[in-house]
Design a protein around this motif. Sequence first.
Motif, PDB file in Angstrom:
ATOM      1  N   SER A  59       0.822  -1.216   0.000  1.00 18.50           N
ATOM      2  CA  SER A  59       0.000   0.000   0.000  1.00 18.50           C
ATOM      3  C   SER A  59       0.852   1.259   0.000  1.00 18.50           C
ATOM      4  O   SER A  59       0.571   2.217  -0.725  1.00 18.50           O
ATOM      5  CB  SER A  59      -0.919   0.027   1.227  1.00 18.50           C
ATOM      6  OG  SER A  59      -1.796  -1.061   1.217  1.00 18.50           O
ATOM      7  N   VAL A  60       1.903   1.254   0.808  1.00 22.13           N
ATOM      8  CA  VAL A  60       2.764   2.440   0.899  1.00 22.13           C
ATOM      9  C   VAL A  60       3.532   2.639  -0.407  1.00 22.13           C
ATOM     10  O   VAL A  60       3.693   3.773  -0.863  1.00 22.13           O
ATOM     11  CB  VAL A  60       3.697   2.367   2.127  1.00 22.13           C
ATOM     12  CG1 VAL A  60       4.667   3.531   2.145  1.00 22.13           C
ATOM     13  CG2 VAL A  60       2.869   2.338   3.419  1.00 22.13           C
ATOM     14  N   LEU A  61       3.976   1.551  -1.026  1.00 21.81           N
ATOM     15  CA  LEU A  61       4.621   1.684  -2.333  1.00 21.81           C
ATOM     16  C   LEU A  61       3.672   2.357  -3.315  1.00 21.81           C
ATOM     17  O   LEU A  61       4.073   3.272  -4.049  1.00 21.81           O
ATOM     18  CB  LEU A  61       5.033   0.308  -2.877  1.00 21.81           C
ATOM     19  CG  LEU A  61       6.306  -0.303  -2.316  1.00 21.81           C
ATOM     20  CD1 LEU A  61       6.435  -1.756  -2.757  1.00 21.81           C
ATOM     21  CD2 LEU A  61       7.525   0.494  -2.734  1.00 21.81           C
ATOM     22  N   ALA A  62       2.416   1.926  -3.334  1.00 24.69           N
ATOM     23  CA  ALA A  62       1.424   2.512  -4.244  1.00 24.69           C
ATOM     24  C   ALA A  62       1.196   3.987  -3.919  1.00 24.69           C
ATOM     25  O   ALA A  62       1.142   4.825  -4.827  1.00 24.69           O
ATOM     26  CB  ALA A  62       0.114   1.739  -4.161  1.00 24.69           C
ATOM     27  N   GLU A  63       1.088   4.305  -2.622  1.00 23.13           N
ATOM     28  CA  GLU A  63       0.888   5.699  -2.212  1.00 23.13           C
ATOM     29  C   GLU A  63       2.045   6.586  -2.661  1.00 23.13           C
ATOM     30  O   GLU A  63       1.852   7.753  -2.982  1.00 23.13           O
ATOM     31  CB  GLU A  63       0.752   5.781  -0.680  1.00 23.13           C
ATOM     32  CG  GLU A  63      -0.524   5.179  -0.140  1.00 23.13           C
ATOM     33  CD  GLU A  63      -0.488   4.979   1.377  1.00 23.13           C
ATOM     34  OE1 GLU A  63       0.449   5.473   2.049  1.00 23.13           O
ATOM     35  OE2 GLU A  63      -1.397   4.293   1.881  1.00 23.13           O
ATOM     36  N   LYS A  64       3.242   6.033  -2.663  1.00 22.53           N
ATOM     37  CA  LYS A  64       4.449   6.789  -3.024  1.00 22.53           C
ATOM     38  C   LYS A  64       4.759   6.720  -4.521  1.00 22.53           C
ATOM     39  O   LYS A  64       5.732   7.317  -4.979  1.00 22.53           O
ATOM     40  CB  LYS A  64       5.655   6.268  -2.233  1.00 22.53           C
ATOM     41  CG  LYS A  64       5.539   6.445  -0.730  1.00 22.53           C
ATOM     42  CD  LYS A  64       5.636   7.902  -0.362  1.00 22.53           C
ATOM     43  CE  LYS A  64       5.636   8.091   1.142  1.00 22.53           C
ATOM     44  NZ  LYS A  64       5.946   9.477   1.515  1.00 22.53           N
ATOM     45  N   GLY A  65       3.956   5.966  -5.275  1.00 24.47           N
ATOM     46  CA  GLY A  65       4.196   5.834  -6.705  1.00 24.47           C
ATOM     47  C   GLY A  65       5.450   5.049  -7.037  1.00 24.47           C
ATOM     48  O   GLY A  65       6.096   5.288  -8.061  1.00 24.47           O
ATOM     49  N   LYS A  66       5.795   4.113  -6.176  1.00 20.78           N
ATOM     50  CA  LYS A  66       6.997   3.298  -6.355  1.00 20.78           C
ATOM     51  C   LYS A  66       6.599   1.858  -6.667  1.00 20.78           C
ATOM     52  O   LYS A  66       5.516   1.412  -6.313  1.00 20.78           O
ATOM     53  CB  LYS A  66       7.850   3.301  -5.083  1.00 20.78           C
ATOM     54  CG  LYS A  66       8.265   4.657  -4.592  1.00 20.78           C
ATOM     55  CD  LYS A  66       9.512   5.108  -5.258  1.00 20.78           C
ATOM     56  CE  LYS A  66       9.963   6.430  -4.625  1.00 20.78           C
ATOM     57  NZ  LYS A  66      11.096   6.963  -5.285  1.00 20.78           N
ATOM     58  N   SER A  67       7.504   1.138  -7.286  1.00 25.00           N
ATOM     59  CA  SER A  67       7.263  -0.266  -7.609  1.00 25.00           C
ATOM     60  C   SER A  67       8.125  -1.173  -6.731  1.00 25.00           C
ATOM     61  O   SER A  67       9.059  -0.706  -6.060  1.00 25.00           O
ATOM     62  CB  SER A  67       7.592  -0.533  -9.076  1.00 25.00           C
ATOM     63  OG  SER A  67       8.996  -0.474  -9.265  1.00 25.00           O
TER      64      SER A  67
ATOM     65  N   ASP B  70      10.405   7.200   3.014  1.00 26.36           N
ATOM     66  CA  ASP B  70      10.189   8.441   3.758  1.00 26.36           C
ATOM     67  C   ASP B  70       8.897   8.398   4.569  1.00 26.36           C
ATOM     68  O   ASP B  70       8.060   9.299   4.492  1.00 26.36           O
ATOM     69  CB  ASP B  70      10.195   9.645   2.808  1.00 26.36           C
ATOM     70  CG  ASP B  70      10.322  10.969   3.551  1.00 26.36           C
ATOM     71  OD1 ASP B  70      10.951  10.979   4.633  1.00 26.36           O
ATOM     72  OD2 ASP B  70       9.782  11.982   3.067  1.00 26.36           O
ATOM     73  N   VAL B  71       8.747   7.301   5.328  1.00 23.04           N
ATOM     74  CA  VAL B  71       7.606   7.157   6.234  1.00 23.04           C
ATOM     75  C   VAL B  71       8.124   6.670   7.581  1.00 23.04           C
ATOM     76  O   VAL B  71       9.246   6.184   7.696  1.00 23.04           O
ATOM     77  CB  VAL B  71       6.551   6.151   5.699  1.00 23.04           C
ATOM     78  CG1 VAL B  71       5.944   6.638   4.393  1.00 23.04           C
ATOM     79  CG2 VAL B  71       7.130   4.755   5.542  1.00 23.04           C
TER      80      VAL B  71
END
Length: 70
Positions: free
Chosen positions: A11-19, A57-58
């Motif tokens: 979920s956090v990867l998706a929120e940050k636009g990362k893969s 960065d969380v």
Amino acid sequence: MSKTTYNRIKSVLAEKGKSNIDLADSLNITPETVSSWCTNSAQPSIKRLFEVANILDVDARDLLISTKHS
């Protein structure tokens, strides 16, 4: 039988636009390892969890599912 979810890395990867690949490259590990974390079939060590938090960065707590039920 449903799988227990322990982390929010996906979920956090998706929120940050990362893969998964972005995170794997940053940690110098295989994308398959990150994928196993994202599907909760494996969990990162505490040390690695803090590294993931730093890269994304969380706060490390943001990567975990709360055990408290309101």
